[in-house]
Design an enzyme around this catalytic site. Structure first.
Site, PDB file in Angstrom:
ATOM      1  N   ASN A 269       4.081  74.961   5.331  1.00 55.32           N
ATOM      2  CA  ASN A 269       4.470  76.037   6.243  1.00 55.32           C
ATOM      3  C   ASN A 269       4.148  77.431   5.695  1.00 55.32           C
ATOM      4  OD1 ASN A 269       6.407  77.286   8.404  1.00 55.32           O
ATOM      5  ND2 ASN A 269       7.236  77.966   6.430  1.00 55.32           N
TER       6      ASN A 269
ATOM      7  N   TYR B  81      -6.953  85.656   9.384  1.00 55.73           N
ATOM      8  CA  TYR B  81      -5.840  84.745   9.673  1.00 55.73           C
ATOM      9  C   TYR B  81      -6.267  83.641  10.640  1.00 55.73           C
ATOM     10  CZ  TYR B  81      -1.091  83.388  11.171  1.00 55.73           C
ATOM     11  OH  TYR B  81       0.058  82.702  11.466  1.00 55.73           O
TER      12      TYR B  81
HETATM   13  P1  NAP Z   1       7.308  84.437   7.029  1.00 51.40           P
HETATM   14  O1  NAP Z   1       8.511  84.889   7.749  1.00 51.40           O
HETATM   15  O2  NAP Z   1       6.423  85.460   6.408  1.00 51.40           O
HETATM   16  O3  NAP Z   1       7.717  83.347   5.936  1.00 51.40           O
HETATM   17  C1  NAP Z   1       6.728  82.723   5.166  1.00 51.40           C
HETATM   18  C2  NAP Z   1       7.296  82.387   3.816  1.00 51.40           C
HETATM   19  O4  NAP Z   1       6.216  81.838   3.004  1.00 51.40           O
HETATM   20  C3  NAP Z   1       7.814  83.623   3.066  1.00 51.40           C
HETATM   21  O5  NAP Z   1       9.015  83.343   2.420  1.00 51.40           O
HETATM   22  C4  NAP Z   1       6.683  83.890   2.079  1.00 51.40           C
HETATM   23  O6  NAP Z   1       7.076  84.589   0.924  1.00 51.40           O
HETATM   24  C5  NAP Z   1       6.256  82.468   1.746  1.00 51.40           C
HETATM   25  N1  NAP Z   1       4.964  82.465   1.066  1.00 51.40           N
HETATM   26  C6  NAP Z   1       3.920  83.322   1.244  1.00 51.40           C
HETATM   27  N2  NAP Z   1       2.940  83.038   0.386  1.00 51.40           N
HETATM   28  C7  NAP Z   1       3.346  81.988  -0.351  1.00 51.40           C
HETATM   29  C8  NAP Z   1       2.782  81.277  -1.431  1.00 51.40           C
HETATM   30  N3  NAP Z   1       1.573  81.596  -1.925  1.00 51.40           N
HETATM   31  N4  NAP Z   1       3.479  80.251  -1.975  1.00 51.40           N
HETATM   32  C9  NAP Z   1       4.700  79.927  -1.503  1.00 51.40           C
HETATM   33  N5  NAP Z   1       5.298  80.575  -0.495  1.00 51.40           N
HETATM   34  C10 NAP Z   1       4.637  81.615   0.073  1.00 51.40           C
HETATM   35  O7  NAP Z   1       6.379  83.582   8.029  1.00 51.40           O
HETATM   36  P2  NAP Z   1       6.799  82.751   9.331  1.00 51.40           P
HETATM   37  O8  NAP Z   1       6.650  83.634  10.501  1.00 51.40           O
HETATM   38  O9  NAP Z   1       8.078  82.038   9.118  1.00 51.40           O
HETATM   39  O10 NAP Z   1       5.577  81.729   9.388  1.00 51.40           O
HETATM   40  C11 NAP Z   1       5.627  80.406   8.844  1.00 51.40           C
HETATM   41  C12 NAP Z   1       4.297  79.739   9.134  1.00 51.40           C
HETATM   42  O11 NAP Z   1       4.076  79.700  10.552  1.00 51.40           O
HETATM   43  C13 NAP Z   1       3.106  80.479   8.535  1.00 51.40           C
HETATM   44  O12 NAP Z   1       2.132  79.564   8.092  1.00 51.40           O
HETATM   45  C14 NAP Z   1       2.567  81.271   9.716  1.00 51.40           C
HETATM   46  O13 NAP Z   1       1.201  81.568   9.555  1.00 51.40           O
HETATM   47  C15 NAP Z   1       2.834  80.312  10.847  1.00 51.40           C
HETATM   48  N6  NAP Z   1       2.922  80.980  12.153  1.00 51.40           N
HETATM   49  C16 NAP Z   1       3.839  81.959  12.375  1.00 51.40           C
HETATM   50  C17 NAP Z   1       3.876  82.574  13.622  1.00 51.40           C
HETATM   51  C18 NAP Z   1       4.859  83.665  13.953  1.00 51.40           C
HETATM   52  O14 NAP Z   1       4.742  84.234  15.041  1.00 51.40           O
HETATM   53  N7  NAP Z   1       5.821  83.980  13.105  1.00 51.40           N
HETATM   54  C19 NAP Z   1       2.983  82.193  14.625  1.00 51.40           C
HETATM   55  C20 NAP Z   1       2.059  81.193  14.358  1.00 51.40           C
HETATM   56  C21 NAP Z   1       2.046  80.585  13.102  1.00 51.40           C
HETATM   57  P3  NAP Z   1       6.918  86.207   0.940  1.00 51.40           P
HETATM   58  O15 NAP Z   1       7.854  86.691   1.990  1.00 51.40           O
HETATM   59  O16 NAP Z   1       7.303  86.611  -0.455  1.00 51.40           O
HETATM   60  O17 NAP Z   1       5.477  86.476   1.258  1.00 51.40           O
END
Ligand code: NAP
Length: 244
Positions: free
Chosen positions: A87, A152
């Protein structure tokens, strides 16, 4: 208790969609291993307070040595790994002309290499068990593209390519590999998206709202559960109909 006693690794499990997934999986009886970059994950103590089981292992998924170390700790502790949710993901948005080499490489390193690293190491253990569920975070923009998200969307399309390849390679070893492609979800990641863009997305969604972390955690849960035993190689869109 749809995941009773299953050992589940959730990367990026300390915040946003991953945090909700950690709670959701623990609530369904999983032994959750939260993997993230911060020093301590509050979600682990929250799960423990609610009598669930969770551990935190600080790991940068883009670093293969850290991933190997994390996976060997999980194996030593629990003896098996049933579920991997890839994730963790990052954005470094910008128009094509503005994307720096650094921002291109950072996004590839986490969103593509990170998913590759975790899957390569965990799938060895799953193959020896003859079972496992792997779920990868893609995105709707990996299918349809998006203004300002060259790097992305390339990685999220790549995640779908890896998902389908692994579904073919690992399916015969008893491992299901699927992706979830969320629309726009309210999390720390989308805090960077201008409010007017989010409002536009909301208006364009037939369900007239953005996604919640729980909407996505529910999709991960379904694909991780026995109910999805015959689902392999799919990219499940969870968008409220945004792309219709
Ligand atoms: P988020 O709120 O930014 O949470 C992502 C988490 O992953 C954060 O705690 C981040 O840490 C951690 N992370 C980043 N780089 C990492 C690494 N190298 N190793 C381990 N952990 C790491 O993102 P989210 O919105 O929950 O998204 C979760 C997933 O869904 C992602 O893959 C995103 O691309 C995908 N997604 C999200 C959306 C959306 O609208 N939110 C839409 C489509 C897909 P830091 O905060 O320290 O960076």
């Amino acid at each position: 208790m749809r995941l009773k006693d299953k050992v589940a690794i959730i990367t990026g499990g300390a915040r946003g969609i991953g945090e909700e997934t950690s709670k959701r999986f623990a609530g369904e009886g999983a032994k959750v291993v939260v993997v993230d970059l911060i020093d301590e994950a509050d979600v682990v103590s929250e799960i423990s307070k609610n009598e669930g089981e969770a551990k935190y292992i600080k790991t940068d998924v883009s670093d293969m040595e850290q991933v190997k170390d994390m996976v060997s700790k999980v194996k030593d502790y629990y003896g098996r790994i049933d579920i991997l949710v890839n994730n963790a993901g990052i954005t470094r948005d910008g128009k094509l002309k503005d994307i720096s080499k650094e921002h291109w490489e950072q996004v590839v390193k986490v969103n593509l290499t990170g998913v590759f690293n975790c899957t390569q190491v965990v799938s060895e253990i799953m193959m020896s068990q003859g079972s496992g569920k792997i779920i990868n975070a893609s995105s709707v923009v990996g299918i349809y593209g998006n203004f300002g998200q060259t790097n992305y969307s390339a990685t999220k399309a790549g995640v779908i390519g890896m998902t389908k390849s692994w579904a073919k390679e690992l399916g015969r070893k008893g491992i299901n590999v699927n992706a979830v492609a969320p629309g726009f979800v309210k999390t720390p990641m989308t805090e960077k998206v201008p409010e007017k863009v989010l409002t536009m997305m909301e208006n364009d969604t037939p369900l007239k709202r953005l996604g919640t972390p729980r909407d996505i955690a529910n999709a991960y849960l379904f694909l991780a559960s026995d109910e999805a035993d015959y689902i392999n190689g799919t990219a499940l869109e969870v968008t409220g109909g945004l792309t219709l």
